[in-house]
Scaffold this motif. Structure first.
Motif, PDB file in Angstrom:
ATOM      1  N   ILE A  45       0.838  -1.211   0.000  1.00  0.00           N
ATOM      2  CA  ILE A  45       0.000   0.000   0.000  1.00  0.00           C
ATOM      3  C   ILE A  45       0.870   1.257   0.000  1.00  0.00           C
ATOM      4  O   ILE A  45       0.523   2.255  -0.619  1.00  0.00           O
ATOM      5  CB  ILE A  45      -1.032  -0.011   1.152  1.00  0.00           C
ATOM      6  N   THR A  49       0.711   4.029  -3.065  1.00  0.00           N
ATOM      7  CA  THR A  49       0.301   5.406  -2.767  1.00  0.00           C
ATOM      8  C   THR A  49       1.467   6.383  -2.766  1.00  0.00           C
ATOM      9  O   THR A  49       1.306   7.519  -2.308  1.00  0.00           O
ATOM     10  CB  THR A  49      -0.401   5.475  -1.406  1.00  0.00           C
ATOM     11  N   GLY A  54      -1.503   6.860   4.585  1.00  0.00           N
ATOM     12  CA  GLY A  54      -2.337   7.109   5.759  1.00  0.00           C
ATOM     13  C   GLY A  54      -1.765   6.345   6.945  1.00  0.00           C
ATOM     14  O   GLY A  54      -0.693   5.733   6.852  1.00  0.00           O
ATOM     15  N   LEU A  70      -8.544   3.004   9.441  1.00  0.00           N
ATOM     16  CA  LEU A  70      -9.511   3.387   8.406  1.00  0.00           C
ATOM     17  C   LEU A  70     -10.510   4.392   8.980  1.00  0.00           C
ATOM     18  O   LEU A  70     -10.652   4.496  10.201  1.00  0.00           O
ATOM     19  CB  LEU A  70     -10.284   2.151   7.930  1.00  0.00           C
ATOM     20  N   PRO A  71     -11.253   5.085   8.130  1.00  0.00           N
ATOM     21  CA  PRO A  71     -12.290   5.975   8.650  1.00  0.00           C
ATOM     22  C   PRO A  71     -13.291   5.190   9.506  1.00  0.00           C
ATOM     23  O   PRO A  71     -13.550   4.006   9.251  1.00  0.00           O
ATOM     24  CB  PRO A  71     -12.973   6.516   7.388  1.00  0.00           C
ATOM     25  N   THR A  74     -16.247   2.011   8.542  1.00  0.00           N
ATOM     26  CA  THR A  74     -16.001   1.582   7.160  1.00  0.00           C
ATOM     27  C   THR A  74     -15.539   0.138   7.051  1.00  0.00           C
ATOM     28  O   THR A  74     -15.657  -0.461   5.980  1.00  0.00           O
ATOM     29  CB  THR A  74     -14.953   2.472   6.466  1.00  0.00           C
ATOM     30  N   VAL A 119      -4.107  12.917   4.204  1.00  0.00           N
ATOM     31  CA  VAL A 119      -4.448  11.488   4.225  1.00  0.00           C
ATOM     32  C   VAL A 119      -4.568  11.051   5.693  1.00  0.00           C
ATOM     33  O   VAL A 119      -3.675  10.422   6.238  1.00  0.00           O
ATOM     34  CB  VAL A 119      -3.386  10.640   3.482  1.00  0.00           C
ATOM     35  N   VAL A 122      -6.245   5.326   6.102  1.00  0.00           N
ATOM     36  CA  VAL A 122      -5.967   4.410   4.998  1.00  0.00           C
ATOM     37  C   VAL A 122      -7.265   4.223   4.217  1.00  0.00           C
ATOM     38  O   VAL A 122      -8.352   4.128   4.808  1.00  0.00           O
ATOM     39  CB  VAL A 122      -5.451   3.056   5.536  1.00  0.00           C
ATOM     40  N   ASP A 123      -7.170   4.157   2.901  1.00  0.00           N
ATOM     41  CA  ASP A 123      -8.348   3.948   2.048  1.00  0.00           C
ATOM     42  C   ASP A 123      -8.812   2.500   2.186  1.00  0.00           C
ATOM     43  O   ASP A 123      -8.061   1.577   1.843  1.00  0.00           O
ATOM     44  CB  ASP A 123      -7.977   4.256   0.601  1.00  0.00           C
ATOM     45  N   PRO A 124     -10.040   2.256   2.674  1.00  0.00           N
ATOM     46  CA  PRO A 124     -10.502   0.881   2.906  1.00  0.00           C
ATOM     47  C   PRO A 124     -10.562   0.020   1.641  1.00  0.00           C
ATOM     48  O   PRO A 124     -10.163  -1.148   1.669  1.00  0.00           O
ATOM     49  CB  PRO A 124     -11.894   1.046   3.503  1.00  0.00           C
ATOM     50  N   ALA A 125     -11.058   0.568   0.539  1.00  0.00           N
ATOM     51  CA  ALA A 125     -11.178  -0.214  -0.692  1.00  0.00           C
ATOM     52  C   ALA A 125      -9.796  -0.619  -1.207  1.00  0.00           C
ATOM     53  O   ALA A 125      -9.585  -1.771  -1.612  1.00  0.00           O
ATOM     54  CB  ALA A 125     -11.933   0.578  -1.755  1.00  0.00           C
ATOM     55  N   LEU A 126      -8.858   0.302  -1.183  1.00  0.00           N
ATOM     56  CA  LEU A 126      -7.503  -0.005  -1.638  1.00  0.00           C
ATOM     57  C   LEU A 126      -6.847  -1.037  -0.727  1.00  0.00           C
ATOM     58  O   LEU A 126      -6.219  -1.980  -1.206  1.00  0.00           O
ATOM     59  CB  LEU A 126      -6.667   1.267  -1.695  1.00  0.00           C
TER      60      LEU A 126
END
Length: 139
Positions: A45, A49, A54, A70-71, A74, A119, A122-126
């Motif tokens: 990751i 990125t 993140g 993560l947010p 989510t 950031v 961390v982007d959950p989907a990624l």
């Protein structure tokens, strides 16, 4: 332990010094991966990125876990594979994650990747996609 002000570009849940336990599902959700799997996911990751992944926390004791923050609310949107554990607020109970300060003595925790104003998570989907990719490569 001193809290940061809400005007600070760093999330308020990051302690000013040392480290602190934070409630997953309130400040953030988290995905935990243990040992080499966690290190490999973190590496992927961060590469993807351009080192702006993140917040990723590494524990230096026990199973040497990696926590991807993560947010809030989510983590439940994804089915996390074996070898990972979703940490959030749910009926099973409370989950807490250790969060180090950005600087100073924070052992046994440290940042593999720090949160930033740009950031904060961390982007959950990624993360999910790269986790599945790392597991597929290890088979």
């Amino acid at each position: 332990m001193e809290q940061r002000s809400s005007l600070d570009p760093v999330p308020a849940w990051v302690p000013a010094s040392g480290h602190a336990l934070r409630h997953a599902g309130i400040h953030f959700d988290a995905v935990r991966a243990i040992g080499l799997l966690g290190e490999q996911i973190a590496y992927e990751i961060m590469q993807f990125t351009d080192f702006q992944a993140g917040p990723i926390v590494r524990s230096g004791i026990g199973a040497r876990s990696i926590f991807f923050l993560l947010p809030p609310q989510t983590v439940a949107a994804y089915r996390w594979p074996p070898g990972t554990e979703a940490l959030a607020r749910d009926r099973r109970g409370a989950a807490f994650v250790g969060v180090p300060a950005l600087y100073g003595a924070t052992w046994p925790l440290d940042w593999r990747s720090r949160p930033t104003a740009e950031v904060p998570f961390v982007d959950p989907a990624l993360l999910h996609e790269l986790t599945l990719g790392v597991l597929a490569q290890s088979k």
